[in-house]
Design an enzyme around this catalytic site. Structure first.
Site, PDB file in Angstrom:
ATOM      1  CD  GLU B  64      -1.805  -2.400   1.395  1.00  0.00           C
ATOM      2  OE1 GLU B  64      -0.642  -2.668   1.770  1.00  0.00           O
ATOM      3  OE2 GLU B  64      -2.702  -3.252   1.283  1.00  0.00           O
ATOM      4  CG  HIS B 133     -11.214  -6.751   6.186  1.00  0.00           C
ATOM      5  ND1 HIS B 133     -10.330  -7.434   6.967  1.00  0.00           N
ATOM      6  CD2 HIS B 133     -10.799  -6.912   4.911  1.00  0.00           C
ATOM      7  CE1 HIS B 133      -9.422  -8.012   6.187  1.00  0.00           C
ATOM      8  NE2 HIS B 133      -9.678  -7.705   4.943  1.00  0.00           N
TER       9      HIS B 133
END
Lengths: 325, 333
Positions: B64, B133
């Protein structure tokens, strides 16, 4: 270029960086420069040797010990000094200071003070260039300390995976701030680390500007020809403290003295004298010239105005429809 | 202008918006984890690889920090990258790049280097994906100067916000709520221009204002319907842009109703709801008929089992109860 002519040019450029850094330290003592100030005394050969390998349209990303890179890249000296004075005439309008030198005309992208933070930026610049089919190089300076950061490994992997034109330039001065490389990395063979990503890599004596220039030229040509990224490790040493607040408890004076014998300026001076193209008088004259150039930069910085407080909120967001600076 | 109406889902809206952007400008490209061959983890970019090729639809490694940083670099280099981060929790791995570079470069460089980067991030809870999440960090991001934060809550906004974001010369983060993906609505066949400067009143009302954004909008609208049956007329304001906040629209609805309920899927402490509440007190104190009420996610990491996840999130019942209570209808909450 004739080696001696090139050598004289390199000597002058390294001297300029050396004197600039020393003058900056004085100005820090006079409280003209504030914040953090990281000097590159001892490491000048890398900036000076690498830059001739880069073209005007190539991009340069650096870290926080970057005065030398900016000077060698051609960022106007007075705008660097004014930046450190926090003045409007600074290359970043005084907003960045010593650690955040930016200069669009030179494609000099700073000036990142988060260790390793510039690596993916350089990778992305290379990606944009590659997508436009341009044969440019994205050069990225960082220290060996950055190689403990996750983003170093992510960026190496990405650059190798996508065969991006990134020239990774690692200045290994042996210390991540005060932590020596053997106390920081489980494996200290940096070239091997780069090769493990499939990136071509070499180690170069960072105290010898002629070697740096020769190897950097080859590496930049390799990258420019579309072969993918290249990693260069420059063995070097920082003669001065990490920053102005560093009592240097982590290394011995003997160690510093041993490295000082390999001073890149002394090294080149000897070589040029042996060739008979340089004398003490030449050196003294050159020092005078360089000093007056630096004094002019200091005068410029002194005379430059402060950014008006009313402009504080300018440039947080660029107005829509205005894409150019 | 065609006024044909078609039905589509929020997911299809996102897909169309993205596809149109890629078709319109060869400089635009999409990159992120599994955006290509896989078709996007939420199937937003399905079939894009075949249409645009691997140069413009780039599958990235699980890095990321590097691919967001590379997006910043590519934007600096003159490309128009759209970076997808699969889920908001993963964006934390790129936080350094987003804040220290994307948001700071323009100011730090004295106005030389703007970063025209769009980052799309899946956000929100409701799919039993547990504590890594399911969070809602858009309020956090809205704290940061130098970036624009968008939260599409309707199909039309899902479709149109990409084009609007690409007109911005600054970093734009778009938070796409994962519970809205299958939501269907009727939209005009030809996408109208979507203005990202203003909040929008989604339902007019007189008695109180439900102020919300993103995944909580459908809950607020449902609550407003129920309140109507009890004789309470609720106005629903969709913030749409979380930074910069459209102060004027917030003040306007409060001036009108004198009562406000803020529904925010972020945690309450130091949240976007705190900010909105503070601004209302600062600017509209004299017209308030009651204290501002905030309905936020309970301050726990989002749990896995459905009943606990539901208990953690803002609910329609909470909104209705808060509305009735504000109107003195004596509900125990």
């Amino acid at each position: 270029m004739n080696t001696d002519v090139q050598g004289l040019k390199f000597y002058r450029e390294m001297l300029k960086i050396r004197r600039f850094e020393e003058r900056s330290a004085e100005l820090y003592g006079e409280m003209k420069i504030r914040g953090f100030l990281h000097l590159s005394v001892g490491q000048e050969a890398i900036a000076v040797g690498v830059m001739p390998a880069l073209h005007q349209e190539d991009s340069v990303v650096s870290a926080y010990r970057e005065h030398g890179h900016a000077i060698a890249r051609g960022v106007p000296l007075e705008s660097i000094m004014a930046e450190m004075f926090g003045k409007a005439g600074g290359c970043s309008h005084g907003h960045g200071g010593s650690m955040h030198l930016f200069h669009k005309p030179s494609r000099f992208y700073g000036g990142s003070a988060i260790v390793g933070g510039g690596l993916p930026i350089a990778t992305g610049l290379a990606l944009a260039e590659k997508m436009k089919w341009k044969e440019t190089v994205s050069a990225c300076f960082f220290g060996e300390g950055a190689m403990a950061e996750g983003v170093f490994h992510e960026s190496m992997n990405l650059a190798a995976l996508w065969k991006l034109p990134v020239l990774f330039l690692c200045e290994n001065n042996g210390y991540a701030m005060g932590t020596s490389i053997d106390r920081e990395l489980s494996r200290t063979d940096l070239v091997q680390k780069a090769k493990s990503y499939g990136v071509a890599a070499i180690q170069v004596d960072g105290m010898d500007v002629l070697s740096v220039a020769k190897e950097a030229k080859q590496a930049a040509d390799y990258v420019r020809s579309g072969e993918g990224p290249f990693f260069m490790e420059f063995k070097t040493y920082r003669f001065r403290a990490h920053s102005m607040y560093d009592p240097e408890l982590y290394r011995s004076k003997t160690e510093v003295d041993v490295w000082k014998k390999r001073d890149p300026l002394l090294h080149l001076e000897q070589k040029l004298k042996e060739s008979g193209v340089f004398t003490d008088d030449n050196r003294i004259q050159m020092e005078r010239d360089v000093d007056s150039e630096i004094e002019a930069a200091v005068q410029f910085a002194e005379a430059s105005s402060l950014e008006p407080v009313e402009d504080l909120m300018k440039n947080v967001m660029r107005e829509r429809g205005r894409s150019e600076y | 202008m065609s006024t044909e109406k078609i039905r589509m889902t929020y997911r299809e809206g996102l897909r169309q918006g993205l596809r149109d952007a890629l078709r319109k400008d060869a400089n635009v490209f999409l990159m992120g984890e599994d955006v290509g061959r896989y078709g996007g983890s939420y199937a937003v970019s399905r079939e894009f690889l075949a249409e645009f090729g691997p140069d413009r639809v780039r599958d990235t490694p699980l890095s990321e920090s590097a691919f967001v940083g590379a997006g910043i670099g590519a934007a600096l280099g003159g490309a128009r990258p759209i970076v997808e981060i699969m889920t908001v929790n993963f964006s934390l791995l790129a936080l350094d790049q987003i804040i220290n570079n994307a948001a700071s470069l323009l100011h730090m460089s004295g106005g030389q280097f703007n970063v025209p980067l769009v980052i799309r991030i899946g956000t929100g809870a409701g799919r039993q994906l547990a504590a890594q999440h399911s969070h809602s960090f858009e309020g956090w991001y809205a704290h940061i100067p130098g970036i624009r934060i968008l939260a599409p809550a309707t199909v039309e906004d899902a479709r149109g916000m990409i084009a609007a974001a690409l007109l911005e010369p600054n970093p734009v983060l778009i938070f796409e709520h994962v519970m809205l993906l299958s939501m269907e609505a009727e939209v005009e066949e030809r996408p109208p221009h979507v203005d990202i400067d203003f909040a929008k009143v989604r339902r007019e009302g007189e008695d109180l204002s439900l102020i919300t954004y993103g995944g909580s909008l459908p809950k607020a609208l449902e609550a407003a319907e129920i309140l109507e049956k009890s004789g309470v007329s609720a106005e629903v304001l969709d913030l749409r842009t979380l930074r910069p906040l459209d102060d004027a629209s917030i003040q306007k609805t409060i001036q009108k109703t004198g009562r406000g309920v803020i529904i925010d899927e972020g945690w309450r402490s130091g949240s976007l709801s705190s900010e909105i509440s503070a601004r209302i007190s600062e600017q509209a104190f004299s017209v308030l008929k009651a204290p501002i009420v905030r309905i936020c996610t309970k301050e726990v990491p989002i749990p896995y089992p459905r009943h606990l996840e539901e208990a953690a999130l803002p609910s329609v019942k909470e909104i209705v109860d808060a509305g009735l209570n504000l109107m003195g209808k004596n509900v125990r909450i």
